[in-house]
Design an enzyme around this catalytic site. Structure first.
Site, PDB file in Angstrom:
ATOM      1  N   GLY A 133      10.356  -4.838   2.915  1.00 28.67           N
ATOM      2  CA  GLY A 133      11.467  -3.916   3.142  1.00 28.67           C
ATOM      3  C   GLY A 133      12.638  -4.213   2.240  1.00 28.67           C
ATOM      4  N   ASP A 134      12.884  -3.280   1.304  1.00 25.84           N
ATOM      5  CA  ASP A 134      14.088  -3.295   0.460  1.00 25.84           C
ATOM      6  C   ASP A 134      14.124  -4.379  -0.618  1.00 25.84           C
ATOM      7  OD1 ASP A 134      14.791  -1.237   2.107  1.00 25.84           O
ATOM      8  OD2 ASP A 134      16.316  -2.352   3.225  1.00 25.84           O
ATOM      9  N   GLN A 156      -6.825  -1.286   2.667  1.00 27.19           N
ATOM     10  CA  GLN A 156      -6.184  -0.997   3.950  1.00 27.19           C
ATOM     11  C   GLN A 156      -6.909   0.130   4.692  1.00 27.19           C
ATOM     12  OE1 GLN A 156      -2.392   1.192   4.643  1.00 27.19           O
ATOM     13  NE2 GLN A 156      -1.630  -0.753   5.417  1.00 27.19           N
ATOM     14  N   PRO A 212       0.853  -1.186   0.000  1.00 28.38           N
ATOM     15  CA  PRO A 212       0.000   0.000   0.000  1.00 28.38           C
ATOM     16  C   PRO A 212       0.887   1.234   0.000  1.00 28.38           C
ATOM     17  CG  PRO A 212       0.122  -0.961   2.204  1.00 28.38           C
ATOM     18  CD  PRO A 212       0.839  -1.900   1.283  1.00 28.38           C
ATOM     19  N   MET A 213       0.589   2.185  -0.867  1.00 28.75           N
ATOM     20  CA  MET A 213       1.344   3.451  -0.865  1.00 28.75           C
ATOM     21  C   MET A 213       0.359   4.591  -1.096  1.00 28.75           C
ATOM     22  SD  MET A 213       4.966   2.551  -2.740  1.00 28.75           S
ATOM     23  CE  MET A 213       4.368   1.407  -3.980  1.00 28.75           C
ATOM     24  N   GLY A 240       7.299  -2.315  -2.331  1.00 27.31           N
ATOM     25  CA  GLY A 240       6.768  -0.960  -2.445  1.00 27.31           C
ATOM     26  C   GLY A 240       7.534  -0.124  -3.445  1.00 27.31           C
ATOM     27  N   ARG A 241       8.543   0.619  -2.952  1.00 31.92           N
ATOM     28  CA  ARG A 241       9.194   1.653  -3.757  1.00 31.92           C
ATOM     29  C   ARG A 241       9.782   1.140  -5.062  1.00 31.92           C
ATOM     30  NH1 ARG A 241      12.810   3.449   1.095  1.00 31.92           N
ATOM     31  NH2 ARG A 241      12.522   1.208   1.408  1.00 31.92           N
ATOM     32  N   CYS A 247       2.155   3.108   9.814  1.00 32.52           N
ATOM     33  CA  CYS A 247       2.420   4.407   9.187  1.00 32.52           C
ATOM     34  C   CYS A 247       3.160   5.337  10.163  1.00 32.52           C
ATOM     35  CB  CYS A 247       1.110   5.051   8.731  1.00 32.52           C
ATOM     36  SG  CYS A 247       1.395   6.655   7.965  1.00 32.52           S
TER      37      CYS A 247
HETATM   38  C1  LIG Z   1       5.041   7.096  -0.805  1.00 30.58           C
HETATM   39  C2  LIG Z   1       4.763   5.982   0.147  1.00 30.58           C
HETATM   40  C3  LIG Z   1       3.488   5.839   0.658  1.00 30.58           C
HETATM   41  C4  LIG Z   1       3.212   4.807   1.569  1.00 30.58           C
HETATM   42  N1  LIG Z   1       1.934   4.648   2.033  1.00 30.58           N
HETATM   43  C5  LIG Z   1       1.651   3.585   2.852  1.00 30.58           C
HETATM   44  C6  LIG Z   1       0.302   3.318   3.253  1.00 30.58           C
HETATM   45  O1  LIG Z   1      -0.649   4.005   2.855  1.00 30.58           O
HETATM   46  N2  LIG Z   1       0.104   2.253   4.095  1.00 30.58           N
HETATM   47  C7  LIG Z   1       1.133   1.460   4.537  1.00 30.58           C
HETATM   48  O2  LIG Z   1       0.898   0.507   5.288  1.00 30.58           O
HETATM   49  N3  LIG Z   1       2.394   1.683   4.143  1.00 30.58           N
HETATM   50  C8  LIG Z   1       2.671   2.697   3.299  1.00 30.58           C
HETATM   51  N4  LIG Z   1       3.955   2.874   2.857  1.00 30.58           N
HETATM   52  C9  LIG Z   1       5.008   1.916   3.247  1.00 30.58           C
HETATM   53  C10 LIG Z   1       5.128   0.783   2.207  1.00 30.58           C
HETATM   54  O3  LIG Z   1       3.929   0.043   2.144  1.00 30.58           O
HETATM   55  C11 LIG Z   1       6.287  -0.166   2.553  1.00 30.58           C
HETATM   56  O4  LIG Z   1       6.046  -0.718   3.814  1.00 30.58           O
HETATM   57  C12 LIG Z   1       7.640   0.548   2.569  1.00 30.58           C
HETATM   58  O5  LIG Z   1       7.798   1.369   1.431  1.00 30.58           O
HETATM   59  C13 LIG Z   1       8.799  -0.469   2.645  1.00 30.58           C
HETATM   60  O6  LIG Z   1       8.785  -1.313   1.520  1.00 30.58           O
HETATM   61  P1  LIG Z   1       9.823  -1.101   0.279  1.00 30.58           P
HETATM   62  O7  LIG Z   1      11.209  -1.126   0.851  1.00 30.58           O
HETATM   63  O8  LIG Z   1       9.530  -2.233  -0.652  1.00 30.58           O
HETATM   64  O9  LIG Z   1       9.496   0.232  -0.312  1.00 30.58           O
HETATM   65  C14 LIG Z   1       4.244   3.912   1.966  1.00 30.58           C
HETATM   66  C15 LIG Z   1       5.519   4.071   1.422  1.00 30.58           C
HETATM   67  C16 LIG Z   1       5.789   5.083   0.526  1.00 30.58           C
HETATM   68  C17 LIG Z   1       7.189   5.207  -0.037  1.00 30.58           C
END
Ligand SMILES: Cc1cc2nc3c(=O)[nH]c(=O)nc-3n(C[C@H](O)[C@H](O)[C@H](O)COP(=O)(O)O)c2cc1C
Length: 323
Positions: free
Chosen positions: A199-200, A68, A14-15, A222-223, A98
């Site tokens: 994560g990562d 979510q 979720p982002m 995510g990212r 969050c």
């Molecule tokens: C721009 C952005 C918005 C996010 N919004 C949410 C969200 O709405 N709910 C949530 O549980 N996590 C949110 N996250 C966290 C991501 O879901 C994820 O846990 C985090 O980016 C780590 O994963 P990654 O290393 O693959 O990016 C957000 C992250 C980013 C970068």
């Protein structure tokens, strides 16, 4: 362990402001994977605030969407869970990770890791209010001195969660540093419900690495998926069939970007879509030559026709050079 009856071990994270309907649809168009919505504020959803109601409405999406919810009030959680179910959610996820100040001030998101009793009541309230599976997404802890993810994970299981997703950073780390996969592995070894690691992860190989290192049942990305809507499917194909993806031709990148913009226009209208497309353009051309110059031109554009023209100019130079 099978993650409920999801179609894949891979989840798009979720982002907020990003995993909206256009991006979910685009991600799903590349193939298999599970998709989580942006976080939906229960205060607004239970009031049927028009904008929030629209975010939670996934009825016309023909792939499973995990919706979510974020908030802290038990009654509003119960109301919102029922509403989200009516609005087509495939399952519900509770945001307990969050780190944003505004969310914390509302005793929501990762604040709940500091109030395990309230977090537990929220989970059992939502589980009772809906027939959908309920999961919880949380972090390693509040900060370096308050790492309680294992205790928190056990509480989630006891309170009725169907699975948990663990992001291996504390609240105070936000998104900096390296995610701690050891704590994810520790949680996996202590729980009976499925555990998703987050994560990562930025490639199919990294996804497999996390699964092998921690033993998790699934991974969340995510990212790294920003500007790469095919990544979730690429990871799925690698995990399931051992197929390593080749790098995407520029024509595929251009086509994904154009489809993304078209769907943004369809969903938000031209003006808003143009504004939103500025951040996406940056991600799609991240590693390309002269990307900076292109981005600088693109952010100054004030109409869609010119936006399409600039995209043609930039990407077609690459394509004509056979890259
Ligand atoms: C721009 C952005 C918005 C996010 N919004 C949410 C969200 O709405 N709910 C949530 O549980 N996590 C949110 N996250 C966290 C991501 O879901 C994820 O846990 C985090 O980016 C780590 O994963 P990654 O290393 O693959 O990016 C957000 C992250 C980013 C970068």
């Amino acid at each position: 362990m099978q993650i409920l009856d999801f179609n894949s071990k891979v989840f798009l994270a979720p982002m907020a402001g990003i995993t909206d309907k256009p991006l979910r649809k685009l991600t799903a168009s590349f193939g298999c994977g599970n998709i989580v919505s942006e976080m939906v504020a229960i205060n607004a959803l239970s009031r049927k605030n028009a904008k929030t109601y629209r975010i939670a409405d996934v009825r016309d999406e023909d792939y499973p969407v995990v919706v979510q919810l974020v908030g802290s009030d038990l009654d509003l959680f119960a109301d919102s869970a029922k509403l989200a179910e009516e609005l087509g959610a495939y399952s519900l996820d509770l945001n307990m990770g969050c780190p944003v100040k505004k969310i914390i001030a509302n005793k929501s998101g990762s604040y709940l890791m500091t109030d395990i009793c309230l977090a537990s009541k929220i989970i059992s309230t939502v589980v009772q209010a809906t027939s959908l599976p309920v999961s919880v997404k949380f972090r390693k802890g509040w900060d370096y001195n308050n790492i309680n993810a294992l205790e928190f994970a056990k509480m989630c299981e006891e309170s009725g969660a169907s699975y948990v997703t663990v992001h291996g950073r504390t609240r105070s780390e936000f998104y900096s540093g390296t995610a701690d996969w050891d704590i994810i592995g520790e949680i996996k070894s202590c729980l009976n419900i499925p555990v998703i690691g987050n994560g990562d992860i930025n490639s199919p190989q990294k996804a497999r690495e996390m699964i092998e290192y921690t033993g998790v049942d699934g991974v969340m990305v995510g990212r790294a998926a920003l500007g790469q809507p095919w990544l979730i499917s690429d990871i799925h194909n690698y995990l399931e069939k051992g197929i390593l993806p080749t790098s995407k031709p520029v024509a595929v990148v251009k086509s994904a970007l154009l489809t993304h913009i078209n769907w943004l226009v369809e969903y938000y209208g031209e003006k808003l879509a143009l504004g939103l497309s500025r951040k996406y353009v940056c991600w799609y051309c991240k590693n390309m030559r002269d990307a900076r110059k292109f981005r600088e031109t693109y952010v100054r554009i004030d109409n869609l026709a010119q936006a399409y023209q600039e995209i043609d100019n930039y990407f077609d130079t690459y394509i004509s050079e056979g890259e």
